[in-house]
Write an enzyme that holds these catalytic residues in place. Structure first.
Site, PDB file in Angstrom:
ATOM      1  N   VAL A   1       0.723  -1.340   0.055  1.00  0.00           N
ATOM      2  CA  VAL A   1      -0.016  -0.098   0.078  1.00  0.00           C
ATOM      3  C   VAL A   1       0.782   1.457  -0.162  1.00  0.00           C
ATOM      4  O   VAL A   1       1.805   1.234   0.660  1.00  0.00           O
ATOM      5  CB  VAL A   1      -0.996  -0.078   1.084  1.00  0.00           C
ATOM      6  CG1 VAL A   1      -1.663   1.258   1.200  1.00  0.00           C
ATOM      7  CG2 VAL A   1      -2.065  -1.274   1.149  1.00  0.00           C
TER       8      VAL A   1
ATOM      9  N   GLU B   1      15.910 -10.624  25.563  1.00  0.00           N
ATOM     10  CA  GLU B   1      15.952 -12.053  25.153  1.00  0.00           C
ATOM     11  C   GLU B   1      17.097 -12.483  24.216  1.00  0.00           C
ATOM     12  O   GLU B   1      17.594 -13.544  24.346  1.00  0.00           O
ATOM     13  CB  GLU B   1      14.424 -12.126  24.481  1.00  0.00           C
ATOM     14  CG  GLU B   1      13.315 -11.965  25.347  1.00  0.00           C
ATOM     15  CD  GLU B   1      12.074 -11.879  24.804  1.00  0.00           C
ATOM     16  OE1 GLU B   1      10.884 -11.959  25.615  1.00  0.00           O
ATOM     17  OE2 GLU B   1      12.109 -11.668  23.605  1.00  0.00           O
TER      18      GLU B   1
END
Length: 442
Positions: free
Chosen positions: A90, A182
């Protein structure tokens, strides 16, 4: 222009809902609209797959393969006869004509438009750093990080000097949020296991993992005692945590941190995010990093029949702050909006129900913040695993990931340690390198 059914007095045309983005919010909205008798849905995404981003770090550190956490959008929505999918990019929205512009020039008309385009990493004006320090928003970036990490170990095995060996085995993780924490923990555990088991010319003390955070502490969105626990655990497994430090420059061979240049074999970016440029398509000013202001029904302020959910939207929560860019927020908003559009009206405004914020730190260690109470350690780690397995797309993925996690926990082996020579050169997610060499699947 895409064909639309003509209006008829006896058989009025269905409402056409266009959803831009196939992430947590967009898919949740589409599923709620599935098989609605008077609604046609078109999902537009530049990728053909839905991606479970919370586990991308495990792809980057060779614990999982891309196919374990991704599924084609068409497959997810296949059993809904009223939903179509367009793989396209888009580039604009015209509220006056109610059309969405695609990069190939096609116009997609809509009656209701849902913007769920997510977010991207913010390099704070240094976009040239992206090529040296990829973030974790796509399969390509995760595979690129995995490629660099594993290749650095192979090159270090053949290094002729100690400085070269130490530089190659140094990883710099920039940003002390959940993704950075993490990644740092996973890299340290991966590296020390590989060196101990598989490499003959390397020693565990050659490995160096730096976690750099500009703020005063890591996991700033969590209570201080959980932040302190995370730091203590990371340091226990060999991660150097540097808070109050700023990255001044990033190059191919390392990063400058507060005037000190640190040579490194791999650099990972996780220092901040910004919304997609969707606000510019509407010709409005974004807030809070480019997010689109919405009312409590998730309607874009000042525009009828255009809605925004997830990281793209800016909605103030009960605490007076904008809702965070979390998967649970996007999913709840998508479900709420899908139900509202299906009914034709919103019974009441959207209310976010906090299911808890979490970050995994390493083997047997995680933190959970539920607001009124918290968890840490092994219990939080088990809950983290259960939640993330539950949130995966379907039973097949849940079973596959669960089996791999159990096997990895018992053996410490990582099954996706394949160096794909195409990963480094792939230009974007749709490059042929998006097929994982370990599994042969996209």
């Amino acid at each position: 222009m895409t064909d639309r059914p003509e209006l008829d007095a006896e058989h009025p045309a269905s409402r056409h809902v266009v959803i831009i983005g196939g992430g947590f919010g967009g898919l949740a909205c589409a599923i709620e609209l599935g098989n609605a008798p008077d609604i046609d849905v078109t999902v537009v995404d530049r990728r053909n797959h839905n991606l479970f981003q919370p586990l991308l770090y495990q792809v980057a550190t060779a614990a999982l393969s891309p196919a374990d956490i991704a599924e084609p959008i068409r497959k997810t929505l296949a059993h809904f006869s009223n939903i179509d999918m367009i793989m396209a990019e888009v580039v604009g929205i015209d509220p006056s004509s109610r059309t969405v512009s695609l990069s190939d020039g096609e116009l997609v008309p809509y009656d209701h438009l849902v913007i769920a385009t997510g977010s991207d990493y913010n390099y704070f004006g240094h976009d040239n750093w992206r090529m040296f320090a990829p973030g974790l928003k796509s399969i390509h970036e995760a595979r690129q990080i995995r490629h660099r990490l594993l290749l650095a170990f192979e090159r270090a095995e053949r290094a002729r000097s100690e400085p070269e060996k130490h530089a190659l085995l140094t990883s710099i993780v920039i940003g002390g949020g959940p993704t950075g924490v993490e990644m740092a923990g996973a890299i340290s555990e991966l590296g020390r296991f590989m060196i101990s088991r598989d490499f003959r010319n390397l020693q565990p003390d050659h490995l160096r993992v730096l976690l750099v955070e500009a703020g005063p502490r890591i996991l700033a969105a969590f209570p201080e005692h959980l932040s302190a626990y995370a730091r203590t655990y990371l340091e226990k497994i060999g991660v150097e945590v540097r808070t109050g430090r700023k990255v001044m420059d990033i190059r191919e061979d390392g990063a400058e941190i507060d005037g000190e240049f640190v040579p490194a074999g791999s650099i990972i970016w996780g220092a901040g995010v910004k919304a997609s440029p969707a606000h510019s398509w509407l010709g409005i000013s974004g807030v809070a990093g480019g997010r689109i202001p919405v009312d409590d029904c998730l309607r874009v302020q000042g525009l009828d029949d255009i809605y925004a959910v997830g990281d793209t939207s800016a909605l103030v929560g009960s605490d007076g702050k904008f809702l965070p860019g979390l998967a649970q927020v996007a999913k709840q908003q998508g479900i709420y909006l899908g139900k509202s559009l299906r009914r034709g009206n919103a019974v009441s405004g959207f209310k976010f129900k906090n299911r808890g914020n979490t970050a995994v730190i390493g083997r047997n260690a995680a933190v959970f913040d539920f607001g009124k109470w918290t968890m840490k350690g092994r219990a939080a780690w088990l809950l983290w695993a259960l939640v993330h397995v539950y949130l995966l797309i379907n039973f097949e993925k849940r079973l596959l990931v669960s089996i791999q996690w159990v096997g990895r926990y018992l053996t410490r082996q990582r099954g996706a340690r394949i160096i794909d020579e195409t990963a480094e050169g792939a230009g974007h997610e749709n490059h042929p390198a998006a097929i994982d060499s370990a599994t042969g699947r996209p």
